[in-house]
Design a protein around this motif. Structure first.
Motif, PDB file in Angstrom:
ATOM      1  N   GLN A   1     -37.190  17.107  68.847  1.00 22.18           N
ATOM      2  CA  GLN A   1     -36.954  17.977  67.691  1.00 22.18           C
ATOM      3  C   GLN A   1     -36.455  19.349  68.139  1.00 22.18           C
ATOM      4  O   GLN A   1     -35.571  19.929  67.518  1.00 22.18           O
ATOM      5  CB  GLN A   1     -38.209  18.139  66.836  1.00 22.18           C
ATOM      6  CG  GLN A   1     -37.952  19.086  65.661  1.00 22.18           C
ATOM      7  CD  GLN A   1     -39.012  19.033  64.636  1.00 22.18           C
ATOM      8  OE1 GLN A   1     -39.098  18.056  63.916  1.00 22.18           O
ATOM      9  NE2 GLN A   1     -39.822  20.076  64.562  1.00 22.18           N
ATOM     10  N   GLU A   2     -37.015  19.847  69.215  1.00 21.84           N
ATOM     11  CA  GLU A   2     -36.573  21.153  69.714  1.00 21.84           C
ATOM     12  C   GLU A   2     -35.097  21.103  70.116  1.00 21.84           C
ATOM     13  O   GLU A   2     -34.348  22.027  69.843  1.00 21.84           O
ATOM     14  CB  GLU A   2     -37.426  21.575  70.909  1.00 21.84           C
ATOM     15  CG  GLU A   2     -37.115  22.980  71.393  1.00 21.84           C
ATOM     16  CD  GLU A   2     -38.041  23.396  72.524  1.00 21.84           C
ATOM     17  OE1 GLU A   2     -39.232  23.064  72.470  1.00 21.84           O
ATOM     18  OE2 GLU A   2     -37.543  24.032  73.457  1.00 21.84           O
TER      19      GLU A   2
ATOM     20  N   GLN B   1     -45.218  19.641  61.408  1.00 20.88           N
ATOM     21  CA  GLN B   1     -44.291  20.384  62.262  1.00 20.88           C
ATOM     22  C   GLN B   1     -42.979  19.633  62.453  1.00 20.88           C
ATOM     23  O   GLN B   1     -41.989  20.208  62.885  1.00 20.88           O
ATOM     24  CB  GLN B   1     -44.917  20.646  63.637  1.00 20.88           C
ATOM     25  CG  GLN B   1     -45.139  19.380  64.453  1.00 20.88           C
ATOM     26  CD  GLN B   1     -45.659  19.642  65.843  1.00 20.88           C
ATOM     27  OE1 GLN B   1     -44.995  20.269  66.640  1.00 20.88           O
ATOM     28  NE2 GLN B   1     -46.889  19.191  66.089  1.00 20.88           N
ATOM     29  N   PHE B   2     -42.972  18.344  62.142  1.00 17.07           N
ATOM     30  CA  PHE B   2     -41.778  17.544  62.395  1.00 17.07           C
ATOM     31  C   PHE B   2     -40.877  17.465  61.166  1.00 17.07           C
ATOM     32  O   PHE B   2     -41.342  17.345  60.048  1.00 17.07           O
ATOM     33  CB  PHE B   2     -42.169  16.138  62.859  1.00 17.07           C
ATOM     34  CG  PHE B   2     -42.895  16.139  64.183  1.00 17.07           C
ATOM     35  CD1 PHE B   2     -42.275  16.610  65.331  1.00 17.07           C
ATOM     36  CD2 PHE B   2     -44.198  15.694  64.271  1.00 17.07           C
ATOM     37  CE1 PHE B   2     -42.936  16.633  66.550  1.00 17.07           C
ATOM     38  CE2 PHE B   2     -44.868  15.704  65.483  1.00 17.07           C
ATOM     39  CZ  PHE B   2     -44.236  16.181  66.628  1.00 17.07           C
TER      40      PHE B   2
ATOM     41  N   PRO C   1     -34.226  12.246  64.207  1.00 10.13           N
ATOM     42  CA  PRO C   1     -33.479  11.165  63.566  1.00 10.13           C
ATOM     43  C   PRO C   1     -34.250   9.850  63.674  1.00 10.13           C
ATOM     44  O   PRO C   1     -34.987   9.634  64.636  1.00 10.13           O
ATOM     45  CB  PRO C   1     -32.192  11.079  64.377  1.00 10.13           C
ATOM     46  CG  PRO C   1     -32.167  12.251  65.273  1.00 10.13           C
ATOM     47  CD  PRO C   1     -33.571  12.754  65.380  1.00 10.13           C
ATOM     48  N   ARG C   2     -34.058   8.985  62.692  1.00 10.30           N
ATOM     49  CA  ARG C   2     -34.720   7.675  62.695  1.00 10.30           C
ATOM     50  C   ARG C   2     -34.391   6.906  63.973  1.00 10.30           C
ATOM     51  O   ARG C   2     -35.256   6.289  64.583  1.00 10.30           O
ATOM     52  CB  ARG C   2     -34.297   6.877  61.471  1.00 10.30           C
ATOM     53  CG  ARG C   2     -35.129   5.611  61.292  1.00 10.30           C
ATOM     54  CD  ARG C   2     -34.617   4.734  60.221  1.00 10.30           C
ATOM     55  NE  ARG C   2     -33.423   4.101  60.752  1.00 10.30           N
ATOM     56  CZ  ARG C   2     -32.395   3.692  60.039  1.00 10.30           C
ATOM     57  NH1 ARG C   2     -32.408   3.825  58.749  1.00 10.30           N
ATOM     58  NH2 ARG C   2     -31.358   3.130  60.599  1.00 10.30           N
ATOM     59  N   GLU C   3     -33.150   6.990  64.376  1.00 11.05           N
ATOM     60  CA  GLU C   3     -32.706   6.304  65.584  1.00 11.05           C
ATOM     61  C   GLU C   3     -33.497   6.782  66.816  1.00 11.05           C
ATOM     62  O   GLU C   3     -33.838   5.976  67.683  1.00 11.05           O
ATOM     63  CB  GLU C   3     -31.220   6.634  65.769  1.00 11.05           C
ATOM     64  CG  GLU C   3     -30.412   5.591  66.426  1.00 11.05           C
ATOM     65  CD  GLU C   3     -28.924   5.998  66.436  1.00 11.05           C
ATOM     66  OE1 GLU C   3     -28.381   6.381  65.390  1.00 11.05           O
ATOM     67  OE2 GLU C   3     -28.353   5.935  67.529  1.00 11.05           O
ATOM     68  N   ALA C   4     -33.784   8.057  66.877  1.00 13.99           N
ATOM     69  CA  ALA C   4     -34.533   8.607  68.014  1.00 13.99           C
ATOM     70  C   ALA C   4     -35.957   8.063  68.020  1.00 13.99           C
ATOM     71  O   ALA C   4     -36.504   7.736  69.083  1.00 13.99           O
ATOM     72  CB  ALA C   4     -34.548  10.128  67.955  1.00 13.99           C
TER      73      ALA C   4
END
Length: 163
Positions: A35-36, A69-70, A42-45
């Motif tokens: 995220q940083e 936080q996400f 992303p869903r893929e991640a």
């Protein structure tokens, strides 16, 4: 709203993942680092993380959605932060938040379809003497009222550059 990862984002994701051992306890640090780097998850991640850690996708999704936080959508070009600290709350911060939601047709945590604006509420910006306060990107708008919301967004809406 669905956004596919770009090639650059995929490369960044691969670089991040390869810095870890693949242990289950690395889930939250992986989510935080991705995220940083990407600005959102992303869903893929999250699917890549599940495969890498050899855990069910639903577990990754459950952890990511548990912590506020996400983010699951990218921030807009102009992130808007609405202060709802005590001073701003008492001065009508919620009314301003509602006016922004109506004007942009998004809710807190959302991003407009053109990725121009995203909106979040914050506990305190530290400008209590100027309450209620809204911050658009880096510019502070003091003494906001619901009637000033539309006017404050005009320069950003007129920006025709892509986000």
């Amino acid at each position: 709203m669905k956004k596919e990862m770009t090639g650059e984002e995929r490369e960044k994701l691969a670089g991040i993942i390869h810095g870890y051992r693949g242990e289950r306890r690395e889930l939250i640090p992986l989510l935080q680092e991705i995220q940083e780097e990407l600005g959102y998850l992303p869903r893929e991640a999250m699917e890549e993380i599940a495969n890498f850690l050899r855990i069910p996708k639903v577990l990754v999704w459950g952890v990511a959605t548990f912590y506020n936080q996400f983010r699951f959508v990218p921030l807009g070009k102009y992130p808007i932060r609405v202060c709802l600290g005590t001073a701003c709350h008492l001065a009508g911060g919620n009314l301003i938040l509602e006016a922004l939601e109506r004007e942009l047709n998004i809710t807190v945590g959302g991003t407009t379809e053109d990725y121009k604006f995203s909106m979040e509420r914050v506990a305190c910006i530290g400008c209590c003497m100027l309450a209620p306060v809204v911050v658009i990107k880096t510019k502070i708008y003091p003494g906001m009222t619901p009637f000033k919301v539309e006017e404050s967004l005009i320069p950003y809406k007129q920006d025709s550059l892509s986000p």
